[in-house]
Design an enzyme around this catalytic site. Sequence first.
Site, short mmCIF file in Angstrom:
data_model
loop_
_atom_site.label_atom_id
_atom_site.label_comp_id
_atom_site.label_asym_id
_atom_site.label_seq_id
_atom_site.Cartn_x
_atom_site.Cartn_y
_atom_site.Cartn_z
N GLY A 1 28.65 10.44 -20.15
CA GLY A 1 28.35 9.86 -18.84
C GLY A 1 28.48 8.36 -18.79
O GLY A 1 28.20 7.76 -17.75
N ASP A 2 28.87 7.72 -19.90
CA ASP A 2 29.01 6.26 -19.88
C ASP A 2 30.16 5.86 -20.80
O ASP A 2 30.96 6.71 -21.18
CB ASP A 2 27.67 5.59 -20.26
CG ASP A 2 27.49 4.23 -19.58
OD1 ASP A 2 28.48 3.48 -19.48
OD2 ASP A 2 26.36 3.91 -19.14
#
Length: 444
Positions: A247-248
Amino acid sequence: MHQFVLWIVFCAMAVMNGWAVADLETCSGIVPITYRYDKISITDFGGVGDGKTLNTKAFRAAIRKIEQLKGRNGTLLFIPPGVYLTESFNLTSHMTLYLSRDAVIKATQDTSNWPLVDPLPSYGRGREHIGGRYISFILGDGVQDVVITGENGTIDGQGGIWWNLWRQRSLQYTRPHLIEFMNSNHIIISNVTFKNSPFWNIHPVYCSNVVIRHVTILAPRDSPNTDGIDPDSSTNVCIEDSYISTGDDLVATKSGWDEYGIAYGRPSSEITIRRVTGSSPFAGIVIGSETSGGIENVFAEHITLFDMGVGIHLKTDAGRGGFIRNITVSNVYVENARDGIKIVGDVGDHPDNNFNPNAIPRVDGVTIKNVLGVKVRQPGLIKGIKNAPFTGICLSNIDLYGSAGLKTTPWECSDVKGSALEVSPWPCSELIDNHNTSSCSCCS
Ligand SMILES: *[C@@H]1O[C@H](CO)[C@@H](O)[C@H](O)[C@H]1NC(C)=O
Ligand SMILES: *[C@@H]1O[C@H](CO)[C@@H](O)[C@H](O)[C@H]1NC(C)=O
Ligand SMILES: *[C@@H]1O[C@H](CO)[C@@H](O)[C@H](O)[C@H]1NC(C)=O
Ligand SMILES: *[C@@H]1O[C@H](CO)[C@@H](O)[C@H](O)[C@H]1NC(C)=O
Ligand SMILES: *[C@@H]1O[C@H](CO)[C@@H](O)[C@H](O)[C@H]1NC(C)=O
Ligand SMILES: *[C@@H]1O[C@H](CO)[C@@H](O)[C@H](O)[C@H]1NC(C)=O
């Protein structure tokens, strides 16, 4: 042009340029492999892989045993197939944590007993909150000669509970990393899958000689701050042949935060990243945004990115101090991204109000070459710092296509000096069309 055709063109370019050489470069040699004569199993210490029994005592006892054994060449801790639930535990020197096929080490979901540790000196506080931070699920502090490997077993942080607490704003301290090595050297992490980290996945900080290869790192696209690998104030870190979808940011090299990072003064250098594939709503190959100890001599190549926010992202700000220099990123394929290349000096995000706005980071010597992008909304954005332009920004052989195969959105540049050669769409007038490579040489 059709995407497939572009891919073929890219491969042909690769062959012509001799990228597809027979002998693949690898990280081997950076950390010598030690054969572990002594082997123990978690089951010898009462470990039960039923997914329910808490194995904290077994892990801690096994690692204490390894400390006592002082075996000829260290000890291997074998994790047989099964799901081993445990609280956080610390590694020790001269050990191999070996996860067999279908072995899972799973973090407990009981966040209420999770121990706290001091903030990192180069951050001065937790990354998310003032004060201490939750201890990493698996931590090696001041260790050497440690290997985490096996047959693609899994280390599962069960981060969902932490992500929800973060979303509800009910955490008082910074979430734990899945794996952290601090002040350690001669570390190998290979052939393991990392899943659902509460926060950043793999965090080597104040380390040297770290090899990370053949790893898979997975977390949902909407999981907050689940960076893949973040080499931080570390040297000689080599990352290769890995798949990261989180997610990053996928691989983000860092070196401390504003006045704390400047005072600690520990750079990241000699970072190699190759043959990494992945996907993220944030960025693929990243420098920063914490760059206060300085970041130099980073080399990334053969990077394949799908469904990205940004392909290549260098980010810093006034107040960070430090430097970013001699960064090379080459042979990148990026498909479906908001931005292809983004280099900015206004990222914001300060630890507190005591940062010195006159601590200006120097950005000099960034070479980005051989990049093919398709379905890229904005090809590039380079925004240096006023009166402290980014220099030696050298772009060559870059094609970034828009959604319909059209090159539409223009680049945006300010406060930048460097050169561009065979870049399409054409970047900006600040980058002179220049065959003179010496204007691209680093660190003038
Ligand atoms: C065992 O350790 C010794 C001393 O560190 C080293 O010289 C030797 O090469 C090691 N043997 C193996 C098989 O790794
Ligand atoms: C693990 O190491 C950390 C940092 O060195 C320390 O604070 C903590 O007490 C250790 N935990 C255990 C269980 O030994
Ligand atoms: C390792 O496991 C992950 C997760 O199950 C999987 O996606 C990956 O393909 C596996 N890698 C290998 C080499 O088997
Ligand atoms: C590690 O994974 C790679 C890629 O899947 C594989 O080629 C290699 O044999 C594995 N190494 C070991 C020691 O299992
Ligand atoms: C720049 O970095 C590369 C690694 O990418 C290294 O080989 C080279 O020596 C560095 N150059 C300088 C001037 O430090
Ligand atoms: C290339 O650029 C350097 C630095 O800007 C300059 O000193 C040199 O004369 C240039 N060489 C040519 C052939 O233009």
